[in-house]
Structure formats: structure tokens, C-alpha cells
Design an enzyme around this catalytic site. Structure first.
Site, PDB file in Angstrom:
ATOM      1  N   ARG A  12      22.807  31.748  29.139  1.00  0.00           N
ATOM      2  CA  ARG A  12      22.938  33.032  28.429  1.00  0.00           C
ATOM      3  C   ARG A  12      23.534  32.803  27.048  1.00  0.00           C
ATOM      4  O   ARG A  12      24.010  31.719  26.727  1.00  0.00           O
ATOM      5  CB  ARG A  12      23.815  34.008  29.218  1.00  0.00           C
ATOM      6  CG  ARG A  12      25.228  33.540  29.442  1.00  0.00           C
ATOM      7  CD  ARG A  12      25.952  34.401  30.476  1.00  0.00           C
ATOM      8  NE  ARG A  12      27.295  33.900  30.734  1.00  0.00           N
ATOM      9  CZ  ARG A  12      28.386  34.312  30.101  1.00  0.00           C
ATOM     10  NH1 ARG A  12      28.303  35.243  29.162  1.00  0.00           N
ATOM     11  NH2 ARG A  12      29.572  33.814  30.395  1.00  0.00           N
ATOM     12  N   GLY A  13      23.480  33.847  26.223  1.00  0.00           N
ATOM     13  CA  GLY A  13      24.129  33.822  24.921  1.00  0.00           C
ATOM     14  C   GLY A  13      23.685  32.688  24.023  1.00  0.00           C
ATOM     15  O   GLY A  13      22.493  32.370  23.918  1.00  0.00           O
ATOM     16  N   ILE A  14      24.666  32.057  23.390  1.00  0.00           N
ATOM     17  CA  ILE A  14      24.383  30.974  22.442  1.00  0.00           C
ATOM     18  C   ILE A  14      23.691  29.808  23.145  1.00  0.00           C
ATOM     19  O   ILE A  14      22.732  29.239  22.625  1.00  0.00           O
ATOM     20  CB  ILE A  14      25.694  30.505  21.770  1.00  0.00           C
ATOM     21  CG1 ILE A  14      26.245  31.610  20.857  1.00  0.00           C
ATOM     22  CG2 ILE A  14      25.469  29.230  20.974  1.00  0.00           C
ATOM     23  CD1 ILE A  14      27.654  31.343  20.350  1.00  0.00           C
ATOM     24  N   ARG A  34      26.987  28.162  35.843  1.00  0.00           N
ATOM     25  CA  ARG A  34      28.035  28.156  36.855  1.00  0.00           C
ATOM     26  C   ARG A  34      27.807  29.195  37.929  1.00  0.00           C
ATOM     27  O   ARG A  34      28.128  28.980  39.097  1.00  0.00           O
ATOM     28  CB  ARG A  34      29.397  28.387  36.182  1.00  0.00           C
ATOM     29  CG  ARG A  34      30.577  28.092  37.082  1.00  0.00           C
ATOM     30  CD  ARG A  34      31.888  28.339  36.370  1.00  0.00           C
ATOM     31  NE  ARG A  34      31.977  29.708  35.858  1.00  0.00           N
ATOM     32  CZ  ARG A  34      33.072  30.261  35.384  1.00  0.00           C
ATOM     33  NH1 ARG A  34      34.177  29.553  35.313  1.00  0.00           N
ATOM     34  NH2 ARG A  34      33.077  31.491  34.942  1.00  0.00           N
ATOM     35  N   ASP A  53      29.619  23.527  37.968  1.00  0.00           N
ATOM     36  CA  ASP A  53      30.902  23.960  37.416  1.00  0.00           C
ATOM     37  C   ASP A  53      31.525  22.729  36.770  1.00  0.00           C
ATOM     38  O   ASP A  53      31.879  21.769  37.465  1.00  0.00           O
ATOM     39  CB  ASP A  53      31.792  24.501  38.542  1.00  0.00           C
ATOM     40  CG  ASP A  53      33.133  25.005  38.037  1.00  0.00           C
ATOM     41  OD1 ASP A  53      33.514  24.663  36.898  1.00  0.00           O
ATOM     42  OD2 ASP A  53      33.815  25.722  38.790  1.00  0.00           O
ATOM     43  N   TYR A 145      42.382  30.005  24.194  1.00  0.00           N
ATOM     44  CA  TYR A 145      41.010  29.771  23.724  1.00  0.00           C
ATOM     45  C   TYR A 145      41.022  29.022  22.389  1.00  0.00           C
ATOM     46  O   TYR A 145      40.292  28.038  22.208  1.00  0.00           O
ATOM     47  CB  TYR A 145      40.296  31.118  23.582  1.00  0.00           C
ATOM     48  CG  TYR A 145      38.834  31.027  23.227  1.00  0.00           C
ATOM     49  CD1 TYR A 145      37.880  30.722  24.195  1.00  0.00           C
ATOM     50  CD2 TYR A 145      38.401  31.272  21.926  1.00  0.00           C
ATOM     51  CE1 TYR A 145      36.530  30.654  23.870  1.00  0.00           C
ATOM     52  CE2 TYR A 145      37.053  31.208  21.596  1.00  0.00           C
ATOM     53  CZ  TYR A 145      36.128  30.896  22.569  1.00  0.00           C
ATOM     54  OH  TYR A 145      34.792  30.823  22.245  1.00  0.00           O
TER      55      TYR A 145
END
Length: 239
Positions: A12-14, A34, A53, A145
Site C-alpha cells: 500500500r501507499g508509497i 505484514r 513481519d 518515528y
């Protein structure tokens, strides 16, 4: 020439945009995910989706074995998988701090170390780590983060020095705010506030990050290593 590519967190996403761009360029692409199910478009493009994972060394090893059996040794690694557990410093639990570091930093170490084996034997390879403008600028409520994403820069530059003599490059892409499902969940006020800080006045499209990765893994970028390339609309300039 087709390469064996692995994109972690490529469902998904980037990560999905990166997998899509490299598959469309003719590479044999595998992605790790994951949870959930990978989108059908990946299999339609001939991509291999492997459940993994990256906080579990045994799952990482198994994922590489699956990819190697299907596509051969990984020649291009894009380490994109990551998590965020945002909280103000005084409210952040040790568990949330450790979990983000274990996925974003130690997980990246695991997948890079495993890929390096085959790259060293081949005396060539491309490694791209997906960091964040937050790792350069800092961000209130994201100390875990930001720490994990900043650490990728020192890690990548050490790897670049260690493996460069074998024809292996290691670079970092630092996206700013990107139009993804995650950022679309922000309130309109927060989105407006973020955009007001970006010189180009808009969010990035995931495809713009993918295009930068595609360049870094190409022959055109053979003499670029240890670099941190921002794709942030100017948000982090000077850092």
C-alpha cells in the site's frame, strides 16, 4: 535488463507505488506485507507477495528464500516497511518507542543484511531506504518515528562505505507529506496547516517518490551512493 527486486511494505501507499513503477519497468518484483491481503493489481502485474513481519528474523529469512526461489537473488532492495505510534514524549510508553525502532530501524537492518549476502557474491546491488522529512526536521509527538528515520541516514552511509567497493550502492529517499490513505485521514485543518509549510504548496503523489527510487536503482545512478534525496516539496531544505 530485468532485475530481482524486493520492496518491503509494498502492499500500500508509497511501497505499492514503488512496486508498481519497477514492475512496469520490466523488473521481477516481490513485496512483503505484514497483514491483510495484497491488492490484486500486484498479482496482475506478475509481482510476488510474501507475508513477512520484518521484526521476526525467521520470517525475514523465509521471505528471502521464497523470493530467491521465484526470482533469483535479490539485486535491488527497497526497504520501505515502517510503522508510526505517535505520542507526546511524556506520554510515550517504552513499548511504543521500542516497537517503532524495532520495525523502522532494526527491521531495515535485518532485510539489508540478508540482501547484502547475494549482492556481495554478485559484486553489484542497489539498496534504497525510505526515510522521512521528519527524520531531518523533527516533529512534535513523533520522537520515536523521527529517531528511527534519522537513524537510517547513518546506517545507509555506513553501508555505502562498507559495500561500495563491491559495486553496491546504498541511498536514502526522504519523502515529505505524501497523498496516501494515512494522510487522507487527517482533519482538513491539519492538512491545510501542513501544506502551508511546504514551499510547493501541495502534498506529494506516491508516484513522485517512486520515480526517485526508480532513478536510484537504475544504471544512471551508478555513481550515487550515501546520498539522502528529499522528495518533500522543499519542506526540509537546509537539513
Amino acid at each position: 535488463m530485468s532485475h530481482s527486486v524486493l520492496v518491503t511494505g509494498g502492499n500500500r501507499g508509497i511501497g505499492l507505488s514503488i512496486a508498481r513503477a519497477l514492475a512496469d519497468g520490466g523488473d521481477k518484483v516481490a513485496v512483503t506485507y505484514r497483514s491483510g491481503e495484497p491488492p490484486a493489481e500486484l498479482t496482475e502485474r506478475g509481482c510476488l507477495a510474501v507475508k513477512c513481519d520484518i521484526t521476526d528474523p525467521e520470517q525475514v529469512e523465509q521471505a528471502y528464500k521464497e523470493v530467491e526461489a521465484a526470482h533469483g537473488p535479490v539485486q535491488v532492495l527497497v526497504a520501505n516497511a515502517g510503522i508510526a505510534r505517535d505520542q507526546l514524549l511524556l506520554r510515550m510508553s517504552e513499548e511504543d518507542f521500542a516497537a517503532v525502532l524495532d520495525t523502522n530501524l532494526t527491521g531495515t537492518f535485518r532485510v539489508v543484511k540478508r540482501a547484502a549476502r547475494g549482492m556481495l557474491r554478485a559484486r553489484s546491488g542497489r539498496i534504497v531506504l525510505i526515510s522521512s522529512v521528519v527524520g531531518l526536521l523533527g516533529s512534535a509527538g513523533q520522537s520515536n518515528y523521527a529517531a528511527s528515520k534519522a537513524a537510517l541516514v547513518g546506517f545507509a552511509r555506513s553501508v555505502a562505505r562498507e559495500l561500495g567497493s563491491r559495486g553496491i550502492t546504498c541511498n536514502v529517499v526522504a519523502p515529505g507529506f505524501v497523498e496516501t490513505d494515512m494522510t487522507r485521514e487527517l482533519t482538513e485543518n491539519r492538512r491545510t496547516e501542513i501544506v502551508s509549510q511546504v514551499p510547493l504548496g501541495r502534498y506529494a503523489q506516491p508516484e513522485e517518490v517512486a520515480a526517485t527510487v526508480r532513478f536510484l536503482v537504475s544504471e544512471d545512478a551508478a555513481y550515487i551512493t550515501g546520498a539522502v534525496i528529499p522528495v518533500d516539496g522543499g519542506l526540509g531544505m537546509g537539513h
